[in-house]
Design a protein around this motif. Structure first.
Motif, mmCIF file in Angstrom:
data_model
loop_
_atom_site.group_PDB
_atom_site.id
_atom_site.type_symbol
_atom_site.label_atom_id
_atom_site.label_comp_id
_atom_site.label_asym_id
_atom_site.label_seq_id
_atom_site.Cartn_x
_atom_site.Cartn_y
_atom_site.Cartn_z
ATOM 1 N N ILE A 36 0.843 -1.193 0.000
ATOM 2 C CA ILE A 36 0.000 0.000 0.000
ATOM 3 C C ILE A 36 0.880 1.246 0.000
ATOM 4 C CG2 ILE A 36 -1.600 1.356 1.406
ATOM 5 C CD1 ILE A 36 -2.901 -1.341 2.202
ATOM 6 N N VAL A 39 2.655 1.470 -3.579
ATOM 7 C CA VAL A 39 1.757 1.893 -4.651
ATOM 8 C C VAL A 39 1.352 3.354 -4.484
ATOM 9 C CG1 VAL A 39 -0.603 1.615 -5.542
ATOM 10 C CG2 VAL A 39 0.876 -0.383 -5.258
ATOM 11 N N ASN A 40 0.977 3.740 -3.279
ATOM 12 C CA ASN A 40 0.531 5.117 -3.076
ATOM 13 C C ASN A 40 1.675 6.114 -3.190
ATOM 14 O OD1 ASN A 40 -2.528 5.451 -2.216
ATOM 15 N ND2 ASN A 40 -1.809 3.480 -1.432
ATOM 16 N N VAL A 43 2.005 6.559 -6.947
ATOM 17 C CA VAL A 43 0.904 7.365 -7.481
ATOM 18 C C VAL A 43 1.067 8.834 -7.089
ATOM 19 C CG1 VAL A 43 -1.592 7.771 -7.344
ATOM 20 C CG2 VAL A 43 -0.723 5.441 -7.612
ATOM 21 N N LEU A 67 -3.971 -3.537 -6.153
ATOM 22 C CA LEU A 67 -4.170 -2.236 -5.512
ATOM 23 C C LEU A 67 -4.394 -1.132 -6.543
ATOM 24 C CD1 LEU A 67 -1.408 -2.479 -2.755
ATOM 25 C CD2 LEU A 67 -3.871 -2.814 -2.475
ATOM 26 N N LEU A 68 -3.886 -1.345 -7.760
ATOM 27 C CA LEU A 68 -4.047 -0.359 -8.827
ATOM 28 C C LEU A 68 -5.268 -0.638 -9.701
ATOM 29 C CD1 LEU A 68 -0.292 -0.086 -9.819
ATOM 30 C CD2 LEU A 68 -1.688 1.819 -8.983
ATOM 31 N N TYR A 95 -3.270 5.772 -13.358
ATOM 32 C CA TYR A 95 -2.792 6.762 -12.392
ATOM 33 C C TYR A 95 -1.466 7.418 -12.791
ATOM 34 C CZ TYR A 95 -6.413 4.297 -9.939
ATOM 35 O OH TYR A 95 -7.625 3.726 -9.615
ATOM 36 N N SER A 233 -10.455 1.272 0.230
ATOM 37 C CA SER A 233 -9.747 1.530 -1.028
ATOM 38 C C SER A 233 -9.183 0.246 -1.616
ATOM 39 C CB SER A 233 -8.635 2.558 -0.817
ATOM 40 O OG SER A 233 -7.510 1.987 -0.200
ATOM 41 N N GLN A 237 -10.058 -1.475 -5.078
ATOM 42 C CA GLN A 237 -8.902 -1.535 -5.965
ATOM 43 C C GLN A 237 -8.584 -0.165 -6.571
ATOM 44 O OE1 GLN A 237 -8.689 -4.979 -8.608
ATOM 45 N NE2 GLN A 237 -10.248 -6.020 -7.401
ATOM 46 N N PRO A 239 -6.195 3.286 -5.453
ATOM 47 C CA PRO A 239 -5.255 3.833 -4.472
ATOM 48 C C PRO A 239 -5.912 4.890 -3.584
ATOM 49 C CG PRO A 239 -4.253 3.706 -6.642
ATOM 50 C CD PRO A 239 -5.698 3.396 -6.830
ATOM 51 N N SER A 241 -4.948 7.672 -2.462
ATOM 52 C CA SER A 241 -4.779 9.058 -2.907
ATOM 53 C C SER A 241 -5.806 9.456 -3.955
ATOM 54 C CB SER A 241 -3.371 9.259 -3.469
ATOM 55 O OG SER A 241 -3.119 8.326 -4.493
#
Length: 288
Positions: A36, A39-40, A43, A67-68, A95, A233, A237, A239, A241
């Motif tokens: 998490i 990925v965030n 992004v 997650l994306l 993203y 979130s 699926q 993110p 943000s």
């Protein structure tokens, strides 16, 4: 000077000028929110107008794609099995970041380790050098097979929680890194905080450990508060943000990307370093 020597000299100049940053995201144990954070962070760096490639090397547990909200039709396995180019194995996401995955099968990781050649590294370089950041999501805990990854990283984000078991496992990773004499900058992310006092205690323990074993201090400690938005979130699926950008946890996560970018502008590059050298080191073709 021969044409070949000319080309080699030009390549060396190109490599040495490249400023792509390799950021390794790891955790002492599973379940601390490592992916998490990875990925965030990717992004959010894209939101700061940075070109980002996320490389999900956690084979068998590769969930950056989940997650994306993307379903990879290809992985790095297809580079070896189907003779696709690495560029063709990279997935675009909604993203603004790109994803390269080792796949959901542990056999993919074994294939990756066995077959990654100097030619593959040169292909990887051509892709990586077009990005400001390469975010590498690795498996939790210390993995001897990933030793070159730890050494090659410009920055290591060590994700933990205030739970005693997570702190102990983060402590173990720090000790292992000390044996490798890593010189990447270490930032700590304390995730899922319910009580600030617990996070403060965790920070004190980790600062003391890093000073004792790595003879340095943590550059930054990021606090991410527990929030049910994270679960929502993940389920959606999307993110955090983008799922709920106004939430406190989204702001907590954004601060990581913002600080990484601010620090990269003010800190000098490591001496005698360049991207090709780091990639050779990353994939075991170069000994520091």
């Amino acid at each position: 000077m021969s044409v070949i020597k000319d080309q080699a000299e030009n390549l060396r100049k190109t490599f040495s000028k490249n400023k792509t940053k390799i950021v390794l995201v790891t955790g002492g144990k599973g379940g601390v929110g490592k992916s998490i954070v990875a990925v965030n962070t990717a992004v959010n760096l894209a939101k700061l107008n940075k070109k980002v490639l996320i490389f999900d090397t956690d084979a068998g547990f590769a969930n950056a794609s989940i997650l994306l909200g993307v379903t990879p039709a290809v992985s790095i396995k297809d580079y070896f099995d189907k003779k696709l180019t690495l560029e063709e194995c990279i997935i675009k996401t909604p993203y603004g970041i790109k994803l390269l995955s080792t796949g959901m099968d542990i056999k993919d990781w074994l294939s990756f380790q066995k077959n990654f050649t100097r030619k593959a590294i040169e292909e990887f370089f051509q892709i990586a050098k077009e990005h400001d950041y390469v975010i590498i999501d690795v498996s939790a805990g210390y993995n001897e097979n990933l030793k070159p990854f730890y050494i090659a990283a410009d920055n290591i984000l060590l994700v933990t929680t205030p739970e005693p078991t997570a702190i102990v496992n983060a402590y173990t990773v720090i000790k292992a890194l000390s044996l490798l004499e890593v010189d990447g900058i270490i930032d700590v992310v304390i995730n899922m905080i319910r009580k600030k006092s617990e996070a403060n205690t965790a920070e004190q323990v980790l600062r003391k450990t890093i000073k004792e074993y790595l003879y340095t201090d943590i550059r930054n400690v990021f606090y991410i508060n527990f929030d049910h938005v994270v679960h929502d979130s993940v389920k959606s699926q999307v993110p955090i943000s983008s799922f709920k950008p106004s939430s406190n946890v989204a702001n907590d996560l954004f601060s990581i990307a913002e600080k990484l970018e601010n620090m990269s502008d003010t800190e000098p590059s490591k001496s005698n370093d360049n991207l090709l050298k780091k990639l050779l080191l990353l994939f075991g073709f170069y000994n520091r």
